[in-house]
Design an enzyme around this catalytic site. Structure first.
Site, PDB file in Angstrom:
ATOM      1  N   SER A   1       6.385  -7.465   0.772  1.00  0.00           N
ATOM      2  CA  SER A   1       6.875  -7.001  -0.521  1.00  0.00           C
ATOM      3  C   SER A   1       7.818  -8.040  -1.135  1.00  0.00           C
ATOM      4  CB  SER A   1       7.538  -5.632  -0.335  1.00  0.00           C
ATOM      5  OG  SER A   1       7.696  -4.965  -1.565  1.00  0.00           O
TER       6      SER A   1
ATOM      7  N   HIS B   1       1.874   0.830   1.608  1.00  0.00           N
ATOM      8  CA  HIS B   1       2.690  -0.365   1.385  1.00  0.00           C
ATOM      9  C   HIS B   1       3.134  -1.037   2.681  1.00  0.00           C
ATOM     10  CE1 HIS B   1       5.091  -2.967  -1.115  1.00  0.00           C
ATOM     11  NE2 HIS B   1       6.221  -2.611  -0.540  1.00  0.00           N
TER      12      HIS B   1
ATOM     13  N   ASP C   1      -1.686   1.359  -1.534  1.00  0.00           N
ATOM     14  CA  ASP C   1      -0.306   0.973  -1.803  1.00  0.00           C
ATOM     15  C   ASP C   1       0.175   1.628  -3.093  1.00  0.00           C
ATOM     16  OD1 ASP C   1       2.145  -0.323  -2.262  1.00  0.00           O
ATOM     17  OD2 ASP C   1       1.423  -2.220  -1.444  1.00  0.00           O
TER      18      ASP C   1
END
Length: 312
Positions: free
Chosen positions: A99, A261, A233
């Site tokens: 991320s 995610h 996600d």
């Protein structure tokens, strides 16, 4: 056999930098996402440590690292990773960034390519404008106070019920419900929440993500790159993988079907196997200053020019 992982810290520029480490061999640095910590990698670090020296830092403002009023930009985080590697006397690493950590990994590769052997981007930020509504809300002026309210028992009950409903409705955010609550719980005090807000506002506003590496990704095309993404996600949409592939045609993509995610948490065994195979099958990047300078002068190929970054 899984190897033990130890919690350590070093003081750099006057601030404590916490990290988890273990194993020996070629080095892999794991960089977590916003609001998270090195503990997010708990399921995979001991497995990677069987064959590698693993280093999983807590970014400044996160986990057990200090949380000063400081620079929480992507470039600032990349500098912190460079400094930690220097203090630990680690010359080169494979980077695994999740991320926000993927953005930090790409920035580190751009700023200090001589340090980087390979890059693995997991549910990578900075590949498109879109981002979940809850992250946009967290950029508002009173976000730290709202995060504090979410820790109250009545709010926790409501949040848990909402995420449970999302799971029943088969919404993508419901896939990551456990980890989203875990991250909220990792912000126990005002300093943690302020650091979270400063970090988020450096990369996201009400309109979505504001930082991208896509316009400079051509400069690291000689670094072997793997992207891993869950197709469920709900935080950084899977469709951003398509935008990233346009900018980085040299990168491979491995899709974890049904994962959200945090694909390394939903299927740790597959994640380790995928990254290990990537490391074994690619040679470490070599740094050529003259070639890099020529590429910088010529710029990206016309089909790779992403200055009109719209996100998909």
């Amino acid at each position: 056999m899984a190897r033990a992982i130890a919690q350590q810290s070093r003081v750099i520029h006057g601030y404590k930098r916490a990290f988890r480490t273990g194993g020996e061999g070629s080095a892999i640095m794991f960089i977590h996402g916003i609001g998270d910590s090195s503990r997010t990698w708990d399921d995979v670090l001991p497995l990677f440590a069987e064959n590698h020296l693993v280093i999983a830092p807590d970014l400044l403002g996160h986990g057990d690292s200090d949380k000063p009023r400081a620079d929480y930009s992507i470039g600032g985080f990349a500098n912190g990773m460079r400094d930690l590697l220097a203090v630990l006397d680690v010359e080169r690493v494979t980077l695994v960034g999740h991320s926000l950590g993927g953005g930090v990994a790409m920035q580190l590769a751009y700023q200090y390519p001589h340090l980087v052997e390979r890059v693995v981007l997991v549910s990578n930020g900075g590949s498109g404008r879109g981002v979940s509504t809850w992250l946009r809300l967290a950029t508002l002026p009173l976000a730290p106070e709202l995060l504090q309210l979410l820790r109250l028992p009545i709010s926790r009950t409501g949040l848990s019920a909402s995420l449970a409903l999302l799971r029943r409705l088969d919404h993508d955010l419901g896939v990551d419900a456990t980890d989203l609550i875990r991250i909220i719980d990792a912000l126990p005090d005002a300093r943690s929440r302020q650091a979270f807000a400063r970090t988020l506002r450096a990369v996201v506003d009400w309109h979505g993500q504001v930082v991208t590496m896509l316009d400079r990704s051509y400069l690291v095309e000689n670094i072997p790159t793997l992207m891993i993404w869950g197709d469920r996600d709900g935080v950084v949409p899977f469709r951003h993988a398509g935008q990233a592939r346009l900018a980085m045609p040299y990168a491979s993509l491995d899709v974890f079907h049904g994962a959200g995610h945090f694909p390394f948490r939903s299927d740790p065994g597959r994640f380790v196997m995928t990254v290990e195979q990537f490391v074994r099958s690619t040679a470490p990047a070599t740094w050529d200053h003259d070639a890099w300078q020529r590429r910088l002068r010529t710029g990206p190929e016309p089909e790779d020019d992403l200055h009109t970054w719209t996100g998909i």
